[in-house]
Scaffold this active site. Structure first.
Site, PDB file in Angstrom:
ATOM      1  N   ARG A   5      76.852  23.456  48.686  1.00  0.00           N
ATOM      2  CA  ARG A   5      76.730  24.787  48.089  1.00  0.00           C
ATOM      3  C   ARG A   5      77.043  24.761  46.602  1.00  0.00           C
ATOM      4  O   ARG A   5      76.444  25.487  45.836  1.00  0.00           O
ATOM      5  CB  ARG A   5      77.694  25.766  48.759  1.00  0.00           C
ATOM      6  N   HIS A  41      74.124  27.204  57.656  1.00  0.00           N
ATOM      7  CA  HIS A  41      74.103  26.028  58.528  1.00  0.00           C
ATOM      8  C   HIS A  41      72.732  25.872  59.182  1.00  0.00           C
ATOM      9  O   HIS A  41      72.163  24.771  59.212  1.00  0.00           O
ATOM     10  CB  HIS A  41      75.153  26.144  59.643  1.00  0.00           C
ATOM     11  N   SER A  45      81.880  29.704  56.531  1.00  0.00           N
ATOM     12  CA  SER A  45      82.409  30.220  57.794  1.00  0.00           C
ATOM     13  C   SER A  45      83.668  31.042  57.551  1.00  0.00           C
ATOM     14  O   SER A  45      83.894  32.062  58.213  1.00  0.00           O
ATOM     15  CB  SER A  45      82.706  29.064  58.752  1.00  0.00           C
ATOM     16  N   LYS A 104      93.295  21.903  62.882  1.00  0.00           N
ATOM     17  CA  LYS A 104      92.894  23.269  62.536  1.00  0.00           C
ATOM     18  C   LYS A 104      93.040  24.197  63.734  1.00  0.00           C
ATOM     19  O   LYS A 104      92.996  23.768  64.878  1.00  0.00           O
ATOM     20  CB  LYS A 104      91.438  23.284  62.048  1.00  0.00           C
TER      21      LYS A 104
END
Length: 159
Positions: free
Chosen positions: A91, A18, A129, A42
């Site tokens: 990614r 990040h 993460s 979440k």
């Protein structure tokens, strides 16, 4: 007119990947607003306030970076901040498929706001993460995955 970009994400927690994307955005845009998504669906490890503080500490050397949070539609937040761009880190191909859909709907909602995809540095291509939390949960070292202040915070959470 100043170029302002928003880097949205959950940042639970912020990783070196990040920070790399944020730094690279800060080298291109006059101002970068890193904004933590407050997603009620979440169950994050860190509160929004904790994530904001960790991002502030992790980006303190970047003078043109501001840290904030939002909920609701990203495009509404971007317009509220008078930004003209969204930066998304990628990614893998799987990231691209999802982010392409998001960029397309954002473009439909406001064609004046551009989305810029930034490929992650190869050394962070596996990093997420979720992986960081899993590794930290079992006490494995994360010093090469996250900024120092995040490592300390992770150790405190899993103590």
């Amino acid at each position: 007119m100043a170029s302002i970009a928003v880097v949205p994400g959950s940042f639970d927690p912020v990783t070196l990947g990040h920070v790399d994307i944020i730094t690279r955005g800060a080298n291109v845009f006059d101002k970068v607003i890193v904004s933590v998504l407050n997603n009620q669906k979440k169950q994050p490890l860190f509160t929004v306030e904790e994530r904001i503080q960790l991002l502030k500490e992790s980006t303190k050397s970047l003078e043109n970076v501001e840290i904030d949070s939002f909920d609701g539609l990203l495009i509404d937040y971007v317009k509220e901040k008078k930004a003209n761009a969204i930066i998304k880190g990628l990614r893998a191909v799987s990231d691209f498929e999802y982010e392409l859909q998001m960029a397309a709907i954002n473009r439909k909602l406001d064609e004046n706001i551009e989305t810029f995809f930034v490929m992650t540095n190869n050394k962070y291509s596996y990093l997420s993460s979720s992986i960081v939390k899993e590794v930290a949960r079992y006490g494995a070292p994360v010093h090469d995955l996250v900024p120092p202040e995040v490592e300390i915070a992770l150790k405190a959470k899993f103590r």
